[in-house]
Design an enzyme around this catalytic site. Sequence first.
Site, PDB file in Angstrom:
ATOM      1  N   ILE A 247      53.089  39.739  30.462  1.00 39.45           N
ATOM      2  CA  ILE A 247      53.095  41.118  29.968  1.00 39.45           C
ATOM      3  C   ILE A 247      54.473  41.738  30.155  1.00 39.45           C
ATOM      4  O   ILE A 247      54.981  42.421  29.251  1.00 39.45           O
ATOM      5  CB  ILE A 247      52.012  41.929  30.696  1.00 39.45           C
ATOM      6  CG1 ILE A 247      50.638  41.305  30.455  1.00 39.45           C
ATOM      7  CG2 ILE A 247      52.036  43.383  30.248  1.00 39.45           C
ATOM      8  CD1 ILE A 247      49.534  41.874  31.321  1.00 39.45           C
TER       9      ILE A 247
ATOM     10  N   ASP B 272      62.419  40.593  39.673  1.00 36.96           N
ATOM     11  CA  ASP B 272      61.518  39.455  39.790  1.00 36.96           C
ATOM     12  C   ASP B 272      62.238  38.384  40.595  1.00 36.96           C
ATOM     13  O   ASP B 272      63.297  37.904  40.187  1.00 36.96           O
ATOM     14  CB  ASP B 272      61.134  38.915  38.411  1.00 36.96           C
ATOM     15  CG  ASP B 272      59.998  37.902  38.479  1.00 36.96           C
ATOM     16  OD1 ASP B 272      60.075  36.974  39.304  1.00 36.96           O
ATOM     17  OD2 ASP B 272      59.030  38.035  37.698  1.00 36.96           O
TER      18      ASP B 272
ATOM     19  N   ALA C 180      48.886  46.619  35.949  1.00 38.05           N
ATOM     20  CA  ALA C 180      48.781  45.289  36.563  1.00 38.05           C
ATOM     21  C   ALA C 180      47.603  45.248  37.533  1.00 38.05           C
ATOM     22  O   ALA C 180      46.474  44.913  37.149  1.00 38.05           O
ATOM     23  CB  ALA C 180      50.094  44.940  37.264  1.00 38.05           C
ATOM     24  N   ARG C 181      47.836  45.574  38.782  1.00 37.57           N
ATOM     25  CA  ARG C 181      46.809  45.594  39.810  1.00 37.57           C
ATOM     26  C   ARG C 181      46.995  46.837  40.672  1.00 37.57           C
ATOM     27  O   ARG C 181      48.129  47.206  41.024  1.00 37.57           O
ATOM     28  CB  ARG C 181      46.868  44.336  40.684  1.00 37.57           C
ATOM     29  CG  ARG C 181      46.510  43.049  39.954  1.00 37.57           C
ATOM     30  CD  ARG C 181      45.034  43.017  39.593  1.00 37.57           C
ATOM     31  NE  ARG C 181      44.643  41.750  38.965  1.00 37.57           N
ATOM     32  CZ  ARG C 181      44.593  41.542  37.663  1.00 37.57           C
ATOM     33  NH1 ARG C 181      44.930  42.522  36.831  1.00 37.57           N
ATOM     34  NH2 ARG C 181      44.210  40.380  37.178  1.00 37.57           N
TER      35      ARG C 181
ATOM     36  N   HIS D 263      40.707  50.867  33.155  1.00 35.82           N
ATOM     37  CA  HIS D 263      41.082  49.461  32.974  1.00 35.82           C
ATOM     38  C   HIS D 263      40.829  49.024  31.526  1.00 35.82           C
ATOM     39  O   HIS D 263      40.126  48.039  31.255  1.00 35.82           O
ATOM     40  CB  HIS D 263      40.302  48.569  33.932  1.00 35.82           C
ATOM     41  CG  HIS D 263      41.029  47.302  34.287  1.00 35.82           C
ATOM     42  ND1 HIS D 263      40.971  46.732  35.537  1.00 35.82           N
ATOM     43  CD2 HIS D 263      41.832  46.501  33.553  1.00 35.82           C
ATOM     44  CE1 HIS D 263      41.698  45.631  35.563  1.00 35.82           C
ATOM     45  NE2 HIS D 263      42.234  45.463  34.356  1.00 35.82           N
TER      46      HIS D 263
ATOM     47  N   GLU E  19      39.112  50.473  42.885  1.00 31.58           N
ATOM     48  CA  GLU E  19      38.774  50.548  41.465  1.00 31.58           C
ATOM     49  C   GLU E  19      37.282  50.312  41.286  1.00 31.58           C
ATOM     50  O   GLU E  19      36.775  49.270  41.734  1.00 31.58           O
ATOM     51  CB  GLU E  19      39.576  49.511  40.675  1.00 31.58           C
ATOM     52  CG  GLU E  19      39.376  49.587  39.162  1.00 31.58           C
ATOM     53  CD  GLU E  19      40.242  48.600  38.415  1.00 31.58           C
ATOM     54  OE1 GLU E  19      41.459  48.868  38.277  1.00 31.58           O
ATOM     55  OE2 GLU E  19      39.703  47.552  37.995  1.00 31.58           O
TER      56      GLU E  19
END
Length: 460
Positions: free
Chosen positions: A289, A310, A370-371, A418, A399
């Site tokens: 993504i 990254d 993402a998370r 989500h 969540e």
Amino acid sequence: MLLPAPPFHRFPQGLPPLHHPAARCRARGPALRAGGRGFAPAPHRGLRPLAPLKRPSGAVLKRRTGWIGAPFQPVRRLRTSGGAAIWGPGRSPEAGVQGAQPPPTAAKPRYRARGSAPEKTVKGRARGKTNPFHPHPPGHPPNVTAPPHVFLDIGSDTTPAVLPPELRTRLRTLTEFTDSLPRADILLTGWGHALHLNESVLDRAPRLKAVVHAAGSVKGLVTPSVWQRGILVSSAADINARPVADFTTALILLAAKKALSAGRSGWPGFAARRGTDGTAVGVVGASRIGRRVTARLRAADSGYRLLLHDPYVSPDEAAHMGAELVDIHTLCTKSTIVTLHAPQLPETRHLLDAQHLALIPAGGTVINTARGSLIDTDALIQECATGRLDAFLDVTDPEPLPPGHPLLSLPNVLVTPHIAGAQGSEIRRLGEFAVDEIGRLVRGERLLGEVRQEELARSA
């Protein structure tokens, strides 16, 4: 002219046409000496007797003795110039299958498909690497006499969207459905799956050769035992990444124009309005993504300045993506918008904590598709409650958020349930990919969504 034949599974009873280029050769022997111009099957190794079949036209065709690894080729009745019938070199219509003799063991096959040359790869798969459904040498027809059995493990509310009737029909042309896990050759899974492929479950599936996941991450589905048993794993994560990238790009555009706070204090004047040109966007994680978001921003006319963090990406690779590789501190300091695309790992928990959130310039925006665990929720509440930062959150920690949670009532925070990934009509894309992937499995082609064990540790 000989035309290539479609894959074997598209023919009735697995019977390819007579002009199959990979298994025919000019007849040498009685047929040509007698003036015939027919074709005879090429020799193969390993004896497998086959029964006579009837074509739809009603003409009876006796099959020549088949060999393991060979397609099922009938022997066409040939006529010589004198009118005598010949059923291939050394054959007669009275010779039954049981009486057929294989070629001498010393004989070496002398055929090759017309116009072809010896190759080291077949459709991207290197010689020596075998597909479990095609353990034959590359370039030879498959050693499959029956379609594989597929076992479905998808939530009941998701199955109709993932596999609508037309996709089920396509899947039935490739496989046979089974309700028995011990008979399953392929496991087709999706959101709402019930199985967790540990040792005990795998012991109940001795024939399992491949797992095709019609969804994103496989972390909640597979264990290292799957790869240790030589089972292939494929995921539609790349397909699911596309709508997430589209959703994130739209949020970045809204954030650059300050959509959440633009009209909060009345109709803004011309000087107070914000544009997108030259906006500094920090991308955390060069995942599927993250790379797609970077590519979309790079292609936009806004001239975004892209920063990337990254630990697995080199400066040259980041430059090729059109971004500047920086550490997380520098990214937060220089970015007006920070968008998260890192996997959920122990080392990425609370990647944006109170210290890093404080580094983002006032008026900045945090985007998380993402998370939820990547952000310290309590620290984000403090930053957004003062109005210093805005936030677009498609995922949260916990969540879903409980009713009355502070983030749900802040005017500069948008929480969505989500929905960035494939939703509604988009879910069909996952099913299409899964059916296509199973088709590649059956044909012995390279899997496009293959997941390797070494990649799982640093993926979403």
